[in-house]
Design a protein around this motif. Structure first.
Motif, PDB file in Angstrom:
ATOM      1  N   GLU A   9      10.384   4.647  14.742  1.00  0.00           N
ATOM      2  CA  GLU A   9       9.828   3.301  14.591  1.00  0.00           C
ATOM      3  C   GLU A   9      10.914   2.301  14.186  1.00  0.00           C
ATOM      4  O   GLU A   9      11.830   2.624  13.428  1.00  0.00           O
ATOM      5  CB  GLU A   9       8.718   3.296  13.547  1.00  0.00           C
ATOM      6  N   THR A  10      10.779   1.082  14.693  1.00  0.00           N
ATOM      7  CA  THR A  10      11.678  -0.009  14.347  1.00  0.00           C
ATOM      8  C   THR A  10      11.019  -0.852  13.262  1.00  0.00           C
ATOM      9  O   THR A  10       9.825  -1.134  13.339  1.00  0.00           O
ATOM     10  CB  THR A  10      11.980  -0.882  15.582  1.00  0.00           C
ATOM     11  N   LEU A  11      11.823  -1.257  12.279  1.00  0.00           N
ATOM     12  CA  LEU A  11      11.311  -2.053  11.165  1.00  0.00           C
ATOM     13  C   LEU A  11      11.645  -3.525  11.305  1.00  0.00           C
ATOM     14  O   LEU A  11      12.683  -3.894  11.839  1.00  0.00           O
ATOM     15  CB  LEU A  11      11.946  -1.585   9.851  1.00  0.00           C
ATOM     16  N   GLU A  26      14.249 -13.944  -8.282  1.00  0.00           N
ATOM     17  CA  GLU A  26      13.701 -12.669  -7.833  1.00  0.00           C
ATOM     18  C   GLU A  26      13.631 -12.664  -6.307  1.00  0.00           C
ATOM     19  O   GLU A  26      13.098 -13.597  -5.704  1.00  0.00           O
ATOM     20  CB  GLU A  26      12.299 -12.488  -8.415  1.00  0.00           C
ATOM     21  N   LEU A  27      14.202 -11.625  -5.701  1.00  0.00           N
ATOM     22  CA  LEU A  27      14.094 -11.437  -4.261  1.00  0.00           C
ATOM     23  C   LEU A  27      12.889 -10.546  -3.973  1.00  0.00           C
ATOM     24  O   LEU A  27      12.646  -9.574  -4.696  1.00  0.00           O
ATOM     25  CB  LEU A  27      15.347 -10.752  -3.708  1.00  0.00           C
ATOM     26  N   CYS A  28      12.139 -10.869  -2.948  1.00  0.00           N
ATOM     27  CA  CYS A  28      11.017 -10.020  -2.546  1.00  0.00           C
ATOM     28  C   CYS A  28      11.237  -9.571  -1.098  1.00  0.00           C
ATOM     29  O   CYS A  28      11.755 -10.326  -0.278  1.00  0.00           O
ATOM     30  CB  CYS A  28       9.687 -10.737  -2.712  1.00  0.00           C
ATOM     31  N   TYR A  29      10.879  -8.340  -0.840  1.00  0.00           N
ATOM     32  CA  TYR A  29      11.072  -7.725   0.474  1.00  0.00           C
ATOM     33  C   TYR A  29       9.735  -7.245   1.007  1.00  0.00           C
ATOM     34  O   TYR A  29       8.918  -6.729   0.253  1.00  0.00           O
ATOM     35  CB  TYR A  29      11.990  -6.496   0.380  1.00  0.00           C
ATOM     36  N   GLN A  30       9.543  -7.411   2.300  1.00  0.00           N
ATOM     37  CA  GLN A  30       8.361  -6.884   2.974  1.00  0.00           C
ATOM     38  C   GLN A  30       8.845  -6.153   4.220  1.00  0.00           C
ATOM     39  O   GLN A  30       9.543  -6.734   5.052  1.00  0.00           O
ATOM     40  CB  GLN A  30       7.410  -8.022   3.355  1.00  0.00           C
ATOM     41  N   LEU A  31       8.513  -4.873   4.331  1.00  0.00           N
ATOM     42  CA  LEU A  31       8.918  -4.057   5.473  1.00  0.00           C
ATOM     43  C   LEU A  31       7.695  -3.735   6.322  1.00  0.00           C
ATOM     44  O   LEU A  31       6.689  -3.233   5.797  1.00  0.00           O
ATOM     45  CB  LEU A  31       9.581  -2.762   5.011  1.00  0.00           C
ATOM     46  N   LYS A  32       7.780  -4.051   7.623  1.00  0.00           N
ATOM     47  CA  LYS A  32       6.675  -3.810   8.548  1.00  0.00           C
ATOM     48  C   LYS A  32       7.210  -3.136   9.798  1.00  0.00           C
ATOM     49  O   LYS A  32       8.384  -3.283  10.143  1.00  0.00           O
ATOM     50  CB  LYS A  32       6.011  -5.126   8.960  1.00  0.00           C
ATOM     51  N   THR A  33       6.332  -2.429  10.507  1.00  0.00           N
ATOM     52  CA  THR A  33       6.726  -1.854  11.786  1.00  0.00           C
ATOM     53  C   THR A  33       6.729  -2.955  12.839  1.00  0.00           C
ATOM     54  O   THR A  33       5.904  -3.866  12.800  1.00  0.00           O
ATOM     55  CB  THR A  33       5.768  -0.733  12.223  1.00  0.00           C
ATOM     56  N   LYS A  34       7.659  -2.866  13.762  1.00  0.00           N
ATOM     57  CA  LYS A  34       7.768  -3.889  14.801  1.00  0.00           C
ATOM     58  C   LYS A  34       6.595  -3.813  15.778  1.00  0.00           C
ATOM     59  O   LYS A  34       6.057  -4.836  16.197  1.00  0.00           O
ATOM     60  CB  LYS A  34       9.083  -3.746  15.552  1.00  0.00           C
ATOM     61  N   ALA A  35       6.175  -2.618  16.136  1.00  0.00           N
ATOM     62  CA  ALA A  35       5.148  -2.437  17.165  1.00  0.00           C
ATOM     63  C   ALA A  35       3.796  -3.029  16.771  1.00  0.00           C
ATOM     64  O   ALA A  35       3.189  -3.752  17.550  1.00  0.00           O
ATOM     65  CB  ALA A  35       4.996  -0.947  17.479  1.00  0.00           C
ATOM     66  N   ASP A  36       3.335  -2.728  15.569  1.00  0.00           N
ATOM     67  CA  ASP A  36       1.995  -3.186  15.186  1.00  0.00           C
ATOM     68  C   ASP A  36       1.965  -3.966  13.872  1.00  0.00           C
ATOM     69  O   ASP A  36       0.900  -4.266  13.350  1.00  0.00           O
ATOM     70  CB  ASP A  36       1.022  -2.007  15.116  1.00  0.00           C
ATOM     71  N   GLU A  37       3.143  -4.296  13.335  1.00  0.00           N
ATOM     72  CA  GLU A  37       3.281  -5.045  12.086  1.00  0.00           C
ATOM     73  C   GLU A  37       2.532  -4.399  10.920  1.00  0.00           C
ATOM     74  O   GLU A  37       2.032  -5.066  10.030  1.00  0.00           O
ATOM     75  CB  GLU A  37       2.888  -6.508  12.274  1.00  0.00           C
ATOM     76  N   ARG A  38       2.467  -3.074  10.935  1.00  0.00           N
ATOM     77  CA  ARG A  38       1.845  -2.322   9.840  1.00  0.00           C
ATOM     78  C   ARG A  38       2.744  -2.434   8.600  1.00  0.00           C
ATOM     79  O   ARG A  38       3.946  -2.221   8.674  1.00  0.00           O
ATOM     80  CB  ARG A  38       1.676  -0.858  10.250  1.00  0.00           C
ATOM     81  N   LEU A  39       2.168  -2.781   7.472  1.00  0.00           N
ATOM     82  CA  LEU A  39       2.922  -2.896   6.229  1.00  0.00           C
ATOM     83  C   LEU A  39       3.363  -1.515   5.771  1.00  0.00           C
ATOM     84  O   LEU A  39       2.552  -0.610   5.607  1.00  0.00           O
ATOM     85  CB  LEU A  39       2.069  -3.569   5.150  1.00  0.00           C
ATOM     86  N   VAL A  40       4.671  -1.348   5.568  1.00  0.00           N
ATOM     87  CA  VAL A  40       5.243  -0.068   5.173  1.00  0.00           C
ATOM     88  C   VAL A  40       5.605  -0.066   3.688  1.00  0.00           C
ATOM     89  O   VAL A  40       5.346   0.898   2.980  1.00  0.00           O
ATOM     90  CB  VAL A  40       6.491   0.259   6.022  1.00  0.00           C
TER      91      VAL A  40
END
Length: 70
Positions: A9-11, A26-40
């Motif tokens: 999977e691509t992030l 404060e830095l905030c990060y959000q990681l999601k999958t590219k295909a379906d934007e599922r929150l990881v």
């Protein structure tokens, strides 16, 4: 951790500043999958200004916030 991720999977990684204070931000990060934007995953990092000579935290230099907010 919010969801499973597999090596094929691509992030998409989104990064932003979520809070400011006199010494830093404060830095905030959000990681999601590219295909379906599922929150990881969600994460935060505290960034502070530090004077290594004096070995102490210092106030955020003037102009830094304006540059980062661009």
């Amino acid at each position: 951790f919010r969801s499973e991720l597999f090596h094929v999977e691509t992030l998409i990684v989104e990064l932003g500043i979520s809070a400011w204070n006199i010494m830093g931000f404060e830095l905030c990060y959000q990681l999601k999958t590219k295909a379906d934007e599922r929150l990881v995953a969600l994460a935060t990092t505290q960034m502070v200004c530090f004077d290594y000579k004096e070995r102490s935290m210092k106030a955020l230099p003037s102009g830094v916030r304006e540059k980062l907010e661009g």
